[in-house]
Design an enzyme around this catalytic site. Structure first.
Site, PDB file in Angstrom:
ATOM      1  CE  LYS A 290      -3.772  -2.508   2.147  1.00 58.20           C
ATOM      2  NZ  LYS A 290      -4.490  -2.923   3.364  1.00 58.20           N
TER       3      LYS A 290
ATOM      4  CG  ASP B 267      -9.643  -0.555   4.488  1.00 60.04           C
ATOM      5  OD1 ASP B 267      -9.333  -0.699   3.292  1.00 60.04           O
ATOM      6  OD2 ASP B 267      -8.989  -1.030   5.431  1.00 60.04           O
TER       7      ASP B 267
ATOM      8  CD  GLN C 136      -3.227  -4.504   6.429  1.00 63.32           C
ATOM      9  OE1 GLN C 136      -3.204  -3.530   5.689  1.00 63.32           O
ATOM     10  NE2 GLN C 136      -3.758  -5.655   6.041  1.00 63.32           N
TER      11      GLN C 136
END
Ligand code: NAD
Length: 299
Positions: free
Chosen positions: A57, A124, A101
């Site tokens: 990422k 997200d 994460q």
């Protein structure tokens, strides 16, 4: 032209094209805003798979011109410390997107942390507000993996309307939001899961079959309707006899490619698209917050 009877849905290639577009858009917009878009990534502990995802990422951010702010915590970090950092990032004007994460160590409540991220920075697309917007078909930040699947289908001009879509897996991360997105695109959607009876028959009814389970080679050739579009979301790390690790999906690729019309590889399919959608979400938040007139650029 490929001589193969199936078409590979190349997420890696499409992600590169999306990165080029994002790079161009950021170059256009940044001079007006005076700073690059920013993405904060919170990682806890040293899970090697999570570390690899975070590296990917951050690399992707660098590639397109998004500033990434990594926050790496020891495995014993407390819920209160993480919450405090999220609150700071919510206020930080350099940060447009925040992601935690997953998975987190068992002493932490991931769901409660997601609630702390302001919905506008929920890169997200997992905040209940954004999931609610998806349910209501309102604009909002969409979960990256399902959005990546939909983008792949769109890019390859694969019709969804009126098709039978079967999603195997009902998680809040992938299966449920993807089923809603397919429904919004006018597919007739079935969600199968660990308690479904006769998974084979359900899967064989699919024109579009998505596997999002986390079980290597769950989907075998006899579960696939000839000519179906097969999307493999699963990422499973397996070790060979020498101890060397590699990633495989939930679909037995070699067997199923002989039956399917289109199929995603693992790696290089949905995983690559997930990262591209994360960066798109971050750019979307940056523009909405700072430059309402740039909406046409981010469309
Ligand atoms: P999860 O464990 O939260 O959910 C798995 C789902 O599969 C559950 O809903 C369960 O009911 C269902 N299931 C389990 N066993 C089954 C069986 N035998 N038959 C039918 N259904 C069964 O997992 P998740 O977070 O949704 O992730 C699923 C997979 O996708 C994992 O391999 C994960 O690593 C991968 N993943 C990939 C990406 C990506 O970017 N490609 C993103 C997220 C998750």
């Amino acid at each position: 032209m490929s001589s193969e009877p199936f078409t590979l849905l190349d997420g890696k290639q499409l992600a590169q094209e999306i990165y080029d577009t994002l790079t161009h858009k950021i170059q256009q917009i940044q001079p007006q805003v005076g700073r690059p878009p920013g993405l904060a990534v919170l990682m806890v502990g040293d899970n090697p798979a999570s570390a690899a995802y975070v590296r990917n990422k951050e690399r992707a951010c660098d590639r397109v011109g998004i500033a990434s702010f990594g926050h790496h915590f020891p495995a014993n970090v407390s819920q209160a410390e993480l919450t405090a950092v999220i609150h700071q990032l919510n206020q930080d004007e350099r940060v447009d997107g925040i992601l935690v994460q997953l998975p987190l160590p068992p002493h932490l409540d991931a769901e409660a942390l997601l609630y702390e991220i302001v919905p506008e920075k929920d890169a997200d697309g997992l905040h209940p507000m954004n999931l609610g917007r998806l349910v209501r078909k309102e604009p909002g930040l969409r979960s990256c993996t399902p959005a990546g699947v939909m983008r792949l289908l769109q890019h390859y001009n694969l019709p969804v309307e009126g098709k039978q879509a079967v999603v195997i897996g009902r998680s809040i991360l992938v299966g449920k939001p993807l089923a809603l997105m397919l429904l919004d695109a006018n597919a007739t959607v079935t969600i199968a899961h660990s308690r479904s009876s006769d998974l084979k028959a359900i899967a064989r009814s699919a024109d579009i079959l998505v596997a999002a389970v986390g079980q290597p080679n769950l989907v075998q050739a006899d579960m696939v309707k000839p000519g179906a579009v097969v999307i493999d979301v699963g990422i499973n790390r397996i070790e060979d006899a020498t101890g060397k690790a590699r990633l495989i999906g939930d679909v037995d690729f070699d067997a199923v490619k002989a039956i399917a019309s289109h199929i995603t590889p693992v790696p290089g399919g949905v995983g690559a698209m997930t990262v591209a959608m994360l960066l798109e979400n971050t750019l979307g938040s940056y523009c909405r917050a700072l430059l309402p007139e740039a909406q046409s650029i981010i469309q």
